[in-house]
Write a protein that holds these residues in place. Structure first.
Motif, PDB file in Angstrom:
ATOM      1  N   ASP A  35       0.871  -1.165   0.000  1.00 12.59           N
ATOM      2  CA  ASP A  35       0.000   0.000   0.000  1.00 12.59           C
ATOM      3  C   ASP A  35       0.911   1.218   0.000  1.00 12.59           C
ATOM      4  OD1 ASP A  35      -2.065   1.824   0.312  1.00 12.59           O
ATOM      5  OD2 ASP A  35      -2.365   1.402   2.422  1.00 12.59           O
ATOM      6  N   GLN A  41      -4.398   1.703   4.653  1.00 11.38           N
ATOM      7  CA  GLN A  41      -4.159   1.546   6.088  1.00 11.38           C
ATOM      8  C   GLN A  41      -4.820   2.675   6.860  1.00 11.38           C
ATOM      9  OE1 GLN A  41      -2.905  -1.013   7.671  1.00 11.38           O
ATOM     10  NE2 GLN A  41      -3.173  -0.065   9.660  1.00 11.38           N
ATOM     11  N   ARG A  44      -8.475   1.923   7.109  1.00 14.61           N
ATOM     12  CA  ARG A  44      -8.743   0.865   8.094  1.00 14.61           C
ATOM     13  C   ARG A  44      -8.661   1.423   9.512  1.00 14.61           C
ATOM     14  NH1 ARG A  44      -6.044  -2.351   4.304  1.00 14.61           N
ATOM     15  NH2 ARG A  44      -4.014  -1.908   5.199  1.00 14.61           N
ATOM     16  N   GLU A  45      -7.624   2.227   9.778  1.00 18.81           N
ATOM     17  CA  GLU A  45      -7.466   2.794  11.109  1.00 18.81           C
ATOM     18  C   GLU A  45      -8.621   3.733  11.452  1.00 18.81           C
ATOM     19  OE1 GLU A  45      -3.576   4.522  11.105  1.00 18.81           O
ATOM     20  OE2 GLU A  45      -2.583   2.569  11.094  1.00 18.81           O
TER      21      GLU A  45
END
Length: 68
Positions: A35, A41, A44-45
């Protein structure tokens, strides 16, 4: 594959059975997931953070007589 969590004697047997497969002889495919932008990411976080905030249980303080 033998799972220690499902072993009949609580995963303490330790010795391979004669009919076990040699794990080193099994060919596995490997995958590399990248990524480079970091956007996935970060998304997602953010989703986890949003879930954490929405999943918090309301805290109530009770008095000596157990009323809020």
């Amino acid at each position: 594959m033998r799972s220690l969590a499902l072993s009949p004697d609580d995963g303490i047997e330790g010795r391979p059975a004669p009919d076990d497969l040699d794990a080193d002889a099994v060919h596995m495919h490997g995958f590399l997931v990248e990524d480079p932008s970091g956007r996935e990411q970060a998304a997602r976080e953010a989703a986890v953070e949003l879930w954490m905030r929405s999943a918090r249980v309301a805290r109530h303080r009770f008095g000596a007589d157990q009323t809020p």
